[in-house]
Scaffold this motif. Structure first.
Motif, PDB file in Angstrom:
ATOM      1  N   ILE A  83      38.821  35.719  53.925  1.00 39.60           N
ATOM      2  CA  ILE A  83      39.379  35.827  52.575  1.00 39.60           C
ATOM      3  C   ILE A  83      38.311  35.403  51.585  1.00 39.60           C
ATOM      4  O   ILE A  83      37.748  34.312  51.691  1.00 39.60           O
ATOM      5  N   THR A  84      37.998  36.277  50.665  1.00 43.19           N
ATOM      6  CA  THR A  84      37.000  35.972  49.651  1.00 43.19           C
ATOM      7  C   THR A  84      37.435  36.604  48.341  1.00 43.19           C
ATOM      8  O   THR A  84      38.514  37.188  48.254  1.00 43.19           O
ATOM      9  N   GLY A  85      36.628  36.474  47.312  1.00 42.10           N
ATOM     10  CA  GLY A  85      36.969  37.059  46.029  1.00 42.10           C
ATOM     11  C   GLY A  85      36.587  36.161  44.869  1.00 42.10           C
ATOM     12  O   GLY A  85      35.922  35.137  45.037  1.00 42.10           O
ATOM     13  N   MET A  86      37.035  36.547  43.708  1.00 40.77           N
ATOM     14  CA  MET A  86      36.671  35.845  42.490  1.00 40.77           C
ATOM     15  C   MET A  86      37.319  34.464  42.434  1.00 40.77           C
ATOM     16  O   MET A  86      38.471  34.284  42.844  1.00 40.77           O
ATOM     17  N   SER A  87      36.596  33.508  41.932  1.00 36.89           N
ATOM     18  CA  SER A  87      37.148  32.165  41.748  1.00 36.89           C
ATOM     19  C   SER A  87      38.269  32.227  40.728  1.00 36.89           C
ATOM     20  O   SER A  87      38.102  32.777  39.636  1.00 36.89           O
ATOM     21  N   THR A 105      38.771  41.869  56.356  1.00 37.22           N
ATOM     22  CA  THR A 105      38.326  41.188  55.146  1.00 37.22           C
ATOM     23  C   THR A 105      39.299  41.461  54.014  1.00 37.22           C
ATOM     24  O   THR A 105      39.648  42.612  53.740  1.00 37.22           O
ATOM     25  N   LEU A 106      39.752  40.395  53.364  1.00 34.98           N
ATOM     26  CA  LEU A 106      40.639  40.497  52.211  1.00 34.98           C
ATOM     27  C   LEU A 106      39.894  39.997  50.981  1.00 34.98           C
ATOM     28  O   LEU A 106      39.380  38.873  50.981  1.00 34.98           O
ATOM     29  N   PHE A 107      39.849  40.827  49.944  1.00 35.61           N
ATOM     30  CA  PHE A 107      39.169  40.454  48.696  1.00 35.61           C
ATOM     31  C   PHE A 107      40.205  40.295  47.600  1.00 35.61           C
ATOM     32  O   PHE A 107      40.980  41.205  47.324  1.00 35.61           O
ATOM     33  N   LEU A 108      40.218  39.109  46.972  1.00 39.45           N
ATOM     34  CA  LEU A 108      41.113  38.829  45.851  1.00 39.45           C
ATOM     35  C   LEU A 108      40.356  39.026  44.544  1.00 39.45           C
ATOM     36  O   LEU A 108      39.290  38.437  44.347  1.00 39.45           O
ATOM     37  N   ASP A 109      40.918  39.866  43.677  1.00 38.52           N
ATOM     38  CA  ASP A 109      40.264  40.162  42.406  1.00 38.52           C
ATOM     39  C   ASP A 109      41.212  39.870  41.263  1.00 38.52           C
ATOM     40  O   ASP A 109      42.425  39.661  41.463  1.00 38.52           O
ATOM     41  N   CYS A 110      40.674  39.873  40.040  1.00 43.37           N
ATOM     42  CA  CYS A 110      41.468  39.581  38.862  1.00 43.37           C
ATOM     43  C   CYS A 110      40.659  39.980  37.635  1.00 43.37           C
ATOM     44  O   CYS A 110      39.415  39.913  37.649  1.00 43.37           O
ATOM     45  N   GLU A 111      41.329  40.414  36.590  1.00 45.31           N
ATOM     46  CA  GLU A 111      40.623  40.779  35.370  1.00 45.31           C
ATOM     47  C   GLU A 111      39.954  39.563  34.738  1.00 45.31           C
ATOM     48  O   GLU A 111      40.477  38.444  34.814  1.00 45.31           O
ATOM     49  N   ASP A 112      38.792  39.799  34.108  1.00 49.15           N
ATOM     50  CA  ASP A 112      38.026  38.699  33.531  1.00 49.15           C
ATOM     51  C   ASP A 112      38.839  37.886  32.530  1.00 49.15           C
ATOM     52  O   ASP A 112      38.790  36.648  32.536  1.00 49.15           O
ATOM     53  N   ALA A 113      39.595  38.563  31.676  1.00 51.06           N
ATOM     54  CA  ALA A 113      40.351  37.845  30.639  1.00 51.06           C
ATOM     55  C   ALA A 113      41.362  36.884  31.258  1.00 51.06           C
ATOM     56  O   ALA A 113      41.557  35.759  30.763  1.00 51.06           O
ATOM     57  N   THR A 114      41.986  37.311  32.344  1.00 47.96           N
ATOM     58  CA  THR A 114      42.965  36.448  33.019  1.00 47.96           C
ATOM     59  C   THR A 114      42.268  35.270  33.684  1.00 47.96           C
ATOM     60  O   THR A 114      42.770  34.135  33.657  1.00 47.96           O
ATOM     61  N   LEU A 115      41.109  35.520  34.311  1.00 45.10           N
ATOM     62  CA  LEU A 115      40.348  34.435  34.929  1.00 45.10           C
ATOM     63  C   LEU A 115      39.945  33.396  33.890  1.00 45.10           C
ATOM     64  O   LEU A 115      40.058  32.185  34.125  1.00 45.10           O
ATOM     65  N   ILE A 116      39.484  33.858  32.748  1.00 47.03           N
ATOM     66  CA  ILE A 116      39.072  32.944  31.677  1.00 47.03           C
ATOM     67  C   ILE A 116      40.262  32.108  31.221  1.00 47.03           C
ATOM     68  O   ILE A 116      40.156  30.883  31.044  1.00 47.03           O
ATOM     69  N   GLN A 117      41.418  32.754  31.057  1.00 49.45           N
ATOM     70  CA  GLN A 117      42.613  32.042  30.625  1.00 49.45           C
ATOM     71  C   GLN A 117      43.038  30.993  31.653  1.00 49.45           C
ATOM     72  O   GLN A 117      43.426  29.875  31.296  1.00 49.45           O
ATOM     73  N   TYR A 143      41.109  29.376  33.781  1.00 46.52           N
ATOM     74  CA  TYR A 143      40.184  28.241  33.735  1.00 46.52           C
ATOM     75  C   TYR A 143      40.444  27.371  32.501  1.00 46.52           C
ATOM     76  O   TYR A 143      40.323  26.139  32.561  1.00 46.52           O
ATOM     77  N   LYS A 144      40.820  28.002  31.403  1.00 44.55           N
ATOM     78  CA  LYS A 144      41.133  27.215  30.206  1.00 44.55           C
ATOM     79  C   LYS A 144      42.387  26.375  30.426  1.00 44.55           C
ATOM     80  O   LYS A 144      42.464  25.221  30.002  1.00 44.55           O
ATOM     81  N   GLU A 145      43.377  26.952  31.096  1.00 44.63           N
ATOM     82  CA  GLU A 145      44.633  26.238  31.334  1.00 44.63           C
ATOM     83  C   GLU A 145      44.452  25.070  32.292  1.00 44.63           C
ATOM     84  O   GLU A 145      45.050  24.003  32.114  1.00 44.63           O
TER      85      GLU A 145
END
Length: 288
Positions: free
Chosen positions: A6-10, A85-97, A99-101
């Motif tokens: 399992i990997t993907g964007m933080s 292999t499983l890749f977890l993805d997410c839109e940049d704007a949601t990732l930024i939000q 991390y802010k939260e």
């Protein structure tokens, strides 16, 4: 042996995904350095009789060796078979939000990547090859926690009934209700073997007690009604994301009637291909 990476964007939900994998019986390791993948899988193969499903999370938190992540996975591919292999993805704007939260720092933020936007862009670059070769990609931008879990379970579990573990428990009301119980059924309305001298010292695990409890018309009518209610409720709990459910059946002392019906419920769970266990909380308590 079955291996899953399992990997993907933080911030894309890898921790939620690995929790779902653990719930369905995988041995899980979070944040394993890529250089250790081959050694770890070799160790698992040596214990194949004890471990048959393994899930590993590999991501940007291992910063100092993150540049070798694809090399580590290539070693893994050479060392084993049956991997996915499983890749977890997410839109940049949601990732930024996110991390802010949470006010957490992105693992790739440093002197070169001074903003969250730059860190996310760098992570996408580093993970681009992994995303391209992944067997499964889940975009978690708009998924709830339960929806993400359902997607993960749906991919790696052939039988959805196995997604939840049901514990059928017998207990005695005289010793108190089980705190972990989700559903409680009272079978004190049935004839009590305790008052039959030759059955008093036995338990619901003994054939004579089981035969006595089940010979009555009220018991025979109760069984299909109980099974029907449980069969209706289990999918509802499972769809809400519940991973464990305790069905408690109580009688006076927890040695006779409740034991018989807890055993019946667990046998029914097995017939329905539901992951289940049975425990008898008070069966060894002192005599009533």
């Amino acid at each position: 042996m079955e291996f899953v990476i399992i990997t993907g964007m933080s911030g894309s939900g890898k921790s939620r995904a690995i929790a779902a994998m653990e719930d369905i019986g995988y041995y899980c390791v979070d944040n394993l350095p890529p250089k250790m993948v081959k050694s770890f899988t070799d160790l698992c193969l040596q214990a194949e009789d004890k471990v048959d499903k393994v899930a590993l999370v590999i991501d940007a938190r291992s910063r100092e060796i993150f540049g070798d992540i694809f090399e580590g996975i290539e070693e893994f591919l050479e060392a084993s078979s049956g991997f996915q292999t499983l890749f977890l993805d997410c839109e940049d704007a949601t990732l930024i939000q996110r991390y802010k939260e949470t006010r957490r720092t992105h693992p790739l933020m440093d002197d070169e990547n001074t903003s969250i936007e730059e860190a996310i862009a760098e992570e996408r670059r580093l993970l681009s090859r992994l995303r391209e070769c992944a067997d499964y990609v889940i975009d978690n931008t708009y998924l709830s926690v339960n929806q993400l879990r359902e997607k993960v379970v749906g991919i790696f579990l052939d039988d959805k009934n196995q997604a939840m573990l049901v514990n059928c428990m017998s207990f005695g009301f005289k010793y108190g209700l089980p705190k972990e119980a989700d559903l409680v059924f009272d079978v004190r309305c049935l004839p009590n073997p305790f008052y039959v001298p030759e059955l008093k010292s036995l338990t619901g695990l003994d054939a004579p007690v089981r035969e006595y409890v089940l010979k009555w018309e009220q018991a025979q009518k109760l069984i299909p009604k109980l099974f029907d209610l449980v069969d209706y409720l289990l999918p509802l709990y499972r769809d809400e994301g519940k991973t464990q459910l305790t069905i408690a059946v109580g009688c006076t002392g927890g040695k006779h009637r409740s034991v018989v019906f807890a055993q019946l419920l667990e046998e029914h769970m097995q017939e329905q291909k539901v992951r289940s266990t049975v425990t008898h909380r008070d069966i060894a308590k002192r005599k009533e």
